[in-house]
Design a protein around this motif. Structure first.
Motif, PDB file in Angstrom:
ATOM      1  N   GLY A  83      17.960  31.808  41.296  1.00 26.19           N
ATOM      2  CA  GLY A  83      16.991  30.629  41.386  1.00 26.19           C
ATOM      3  C   GLY A  83      15.476  31.111  41.484  1.00 26.19           C
ATOM      4  O   GLY A  83      14.681  30.392  41.597  1.00 26.19           O
ATOM      5  N   LEU A  84      15.492  32.473  41.905  1.00 23.82           N
ATOM      6  CA  LEU A  84      13.975  32.993  42.008  1.00 23.82           C
ATOM      7  C   LEU A  84      13.643  33.837  41.017  1.00 23.82           C
ATOM      8  O   LEU A  84      14.300  33.919  40.052  1.00 23.82           O
ATOM      9  N   ASP A 139      21.023  26.838  43.044  1.00 25.34           N
ATOM     10  CA  ASP A 139      22.168  27.443  43.468  1.00 25.34           C
ATOM     11  C   ASP A 139      23.526  26.888  43.658  1.00 25.34           C
ATOM     12  O   ASP A 139      24.379  27.377  43.253  1.00 25.34           O
ATOM     13  N   SER A 182      21.753  31.856  47.899  1.00 27.39           N
ATOM     14  CA  SER A 182      21.754  31.593  49.570  1.00 27.39           C
ATOM     15  C   SER A 182      23.224  31.358  49.847  1.00 27.39           C
ATOM     16  O   SER A 182      23.698  30.359  49.163  1.00 27.39           O
ATOM     17  N   ASN A 228      18.166  37.415  51.541  1.00 27.96           N
ATOM     18  CA  ASN A 228      17.161  36.676  51.576  1.00 27.96           C
ATOM     19  C   ASN A 228      15.972  37.002  52.697  1.00 27.96           C
ATOM     20  O   ASN A 228      14.822  37.137  52.339  1.00 27.96           O
ATOM     21  N   ARG A 271      13.675  33.288  57.798  1.00 23.52           N
ATOM     22  CA  ARG A 271      12.626  32.405  57.255  1.00 23.52           C
ATOM     23  C   ARG A 271      11.353  31.809  58.107  1.00 23.52           C
ATOM     24  O   ARG A 271      11.461  31.915  59.622  1.00 23.52           O
ATOM     25  N   ARG A 309      10.649  19.937  53.849  1.00 28.65           N
ATOM     26  CA  ARG A 309      11.700  20.400  52.895  1.00 28.65           C
ATOM     27  C   ARG A 309      12.591  21.391  53.555  1.00 28.65           C
ATOM     28  O   ARG A 309      12.321  22.590  53.987  1.00 28.65           O
ATOM     29  N   MET A 355      16.941  23.416  52.878  1.00 24.82           N
ATOM     30  CA  MET A 355      18.004  23.481  51.916  1.00 24.82           C
ATOM     31  C   MET A 355      19.004  22.378  52.339  1.00 24.82           C
ATOM     32  O   MET A 355      18.910  21.584  53.148  1.00 24.82           O
ATOM     33  N   PHE A 403      15.805  24.107  45.449  1.00 26.41           N
ATOM     34  CA  PHE A 403      14.581  25.088  45.645  1.00 26.41           C
ATOM     35  C   PHE A 403      13.646  24.942  44.576  1.00 26.41           C
ATOM     36  O   PHE A 403      12.179  24.955  44.663  1.00 26.41           O
ATOM     37  N   GLU A 418      10.229  26.111  54.540  1.00 25.26           N
ATOM     38  CA  GLU A 418      10.524  27.341  55.301  1.00 25.26           C
ATOM     39  C   GLU A 418      11.259  28.310  54.264  1.00 25.26           C
ATOM     40  O   GLU A 418      12.227  27.908  53.850  1.00 25.26           O
ATOM     41  N   ASN A 419      10.775  29.546  54.413  1.00 26.70           N
ATOM     42  CA  ASN A 419      11.348  30.616  53.500  1.00 26.70           C
ATOM     43  C   ASN A 419      10.799  32.238  53.851  1.00 26.70           C
ATOM     44  O   ASN A 419       9.829  31.884  54.694  1.00 26.70           O
ATOM     45  N   THR A 472       9.661  35.347  49.536  1.00 22.38           N
ATOM     46  CA  THR A 472       9.701  34.074  48.688  1.00 22.38           C
ATOM     47  C   THR A 472       8.430  33.164  48.708  1.00 22.38           C
ATOM     48  O   THR A 472       8.049  32.718  47.783  1.00 22.38           O
ATOM     49  N   PHE A 505      22.002  36.332  50.906  1.00 22.69           N
ATOM     50  CA  PHE A 505      22.315  35.991  49.490  1.00 22.69           C
ATOM     51  C   PHE A 505      23.906  36.326  49.451  1.00 22.69           C
ATOM     52  O   PHE A 505      24.213  37.400  49.749  1.00 22.69           O
TER      53      PHE A 505
HETATM   54  C1  TF8 Z   1      15.806  28.053  49.218  1.00 25.37           C
HETATM   55  C2  TF8 Z   1      16.307  29.585  49.532  1.00 25.37           C
HETATM   56  C3  TF8 Z   1      16.167  30.117  48.007  1.00 25.37           C
HETATM   57  C4  TF8 Z   1      17.284  30.665  47.405  1.00 25.37           C
HETATM   58  C5  TF8 Z   1      17.138  30.915  45.796  1.00 25.37           C
HETATM   59  C6  TF8 Z   1      16.528  29.811  45.119  1.00 25.37           C
HETATM   60  O1  TF8 Z   1      14.895  27.776  50.276  1.00 25.37           O
HETATM   61  O2  TF8 Z   1      15.815  30.273  50.449  1.00 25.37           O
HETATM   62  O3  TF8 Z   1      15.074  31.055  48.068  1.00 25.37           O
HETATM   63  O4  TF8 Z   1      18.467  30.155  47.887  1.00 25.37           O
HETATM   64  O5  TF8 Z   1      18.394  30.932  45.222  1.00 25.37           O
HETATM   65  O6  TF8 Z   1      16.269  27.179  48.592  1.00 25.37           O
END
Ligand code: TF8
Length: 338
Positions: free
Chosen positions: A39-40, A78, A96, A151, A154, A175, A177, A198, A214-215, A219, A242
């Protein structure tokens, strides 16, 4: 199973080829193209780790196994990519663990805030018996887990004000996950959490559909959230792993040599990815400041206060995920701390 060098014990050994209707290759290495999506983007340590993985697989297979990387959720988020693995439509993804709790609820123990103090503690739990036990649950979901990448810790960003104290969360639209523990923990803090994939986050921040997200710092930086967020509060509220996943349908078609190559490459690229991620996280704070973000640290005292506010949520989910499992996690953290 597991008659492999010590390093590779980190990689899961679950899910041999026994239960499949597919014909496993008896031996040797065939020409294969392996789609691997994340995803990144390519600048993120996960993107660089995936590139490294592709190189290692090519080297180890004499160029016969070709990993084709897809970044930036080109193949989906994901959850979607993980489902594609289960259906045998995609071979590899490295999501993640958090968005997977709908499938594998026990992964939810990693979503408990304030469990790990540093990466060393996270490594001890993930690379130890508990991490292994959770990887062994994957084959029954048509997935094979080859270990954990990082990952990381956060931190909160938002466009309204610095978050210094727990009260500062009140009313912030954040926002999260797609994960029930995160959702309820932010609700307990008085925030207004909105779960979302994401890939939608940047535009949701830009259009002010949400105030914050939050990340980990790497990221925040590589996804350029600083362009649409003014405040960065170093909350370090939860560590997200991850998990390196392979489609079981695909895995069961591979020869033992081919499986071994993928295992070794996932572990070796994972060691590289974790180191890179940590180096990036150390640099990113300064870089985000230089890019114009207003940064504040959150004191240990306030973090403890936040943890106390969230405690009823954690107690509830500990029952759901299994109190023995949760105790095992805390015991292993304790051991790593000594
Ligand atoms: C989120 C996660 C993402 C990952 C990645 C996109 O905030 O921290 O950084 O799961 O696979 O969704």
């Amino acid at each position: 199973c597991c008659t492999v060098p010590a390093l590779l014990l980190l990689a899961g050994c679950g899910g041999g080829s026994s239960a499949s209707s597919a014909q496993p290759a008896a031996s040797g290495i065939q020409e294969r193209t392996i789609k691997a999506g994340i995803g990144l983007n390519q600048d993120h340590p996960e993107g660089k780790g995936l590139k490294k993985f592709a190189e290692l697989v090519s080297q180890k297979s004499g160029g016969k196994l070709k990993v084709q990387p897809f970044y930036d959720a080109q193949l989906g988020d994901d959850k979607k990519m993980t489902e594609a693995l289960q259906g045998g439509l995609q071979e590899i993804t490295i999501p993640s663990t958090s968005p997977l709790v709908g499938m594998i609820k026990e992964f939810g123990i990693f979503d408990f805030p304030f469990v790990f103090h540093d990466e060393k503690e996270a490594d001890a739990v993930l690379d130890g018996p508990l991490g292994q036990k959770l990887l062994e649950k994957l084959p029954e979901h048509n997935l094979i887990g080859l270990g954990y990448w990082e990952n990381g810790f956060r931190n909160l960003t938002n466009s309204k004000h610095p978050v210094v104290k727990a009260e500062d969360f009140k009313g912030l639209k954040i926002r999260t996950m797609q994960n029930q523990v995160h959702l309820e923990a932010f609700q307990a803090l008085g925030a207004n959490p909105t779960p979302m994939a994401f890939s939608e986050v940047f535009s949701a921040l830009e259009s002010k559909t949400v105030d914050g997200q939050e990340n980990p710092l790497a990221t925040i930086k590589t996804s350029k959230f600083n362009e649409v967020q003014q405040y960065l509060s170093v909350t370090k509220h939860v560590y997200t792993p991850f998990v390196f996943l392979v489609s079981k349908k695909f895995w069961d078609k591979l020869s033992p040599e081919e499986q071994q190559i993928l295992k070794e490459a996932a572990v070796e690229a994972g060691i590289y990815q974790r180191e890179l991620n940590r180096a990036e996280n150390r640099k990113a704070l300064e870089e985000l400041k230089n890019a114009g973000m207003e940064v504040n640290e959150v004191s240990e005292e306030e973090r403890a206060n936040m943890q106390a506010i969230i405690k009823p949520v954690i107690d509830k989910f500990a029952k759901e995920f299994g109190e023995d499992l949760v105790k095992e996690m805390y015991d292993q953290v304790e051991k790593a701390r000594q």
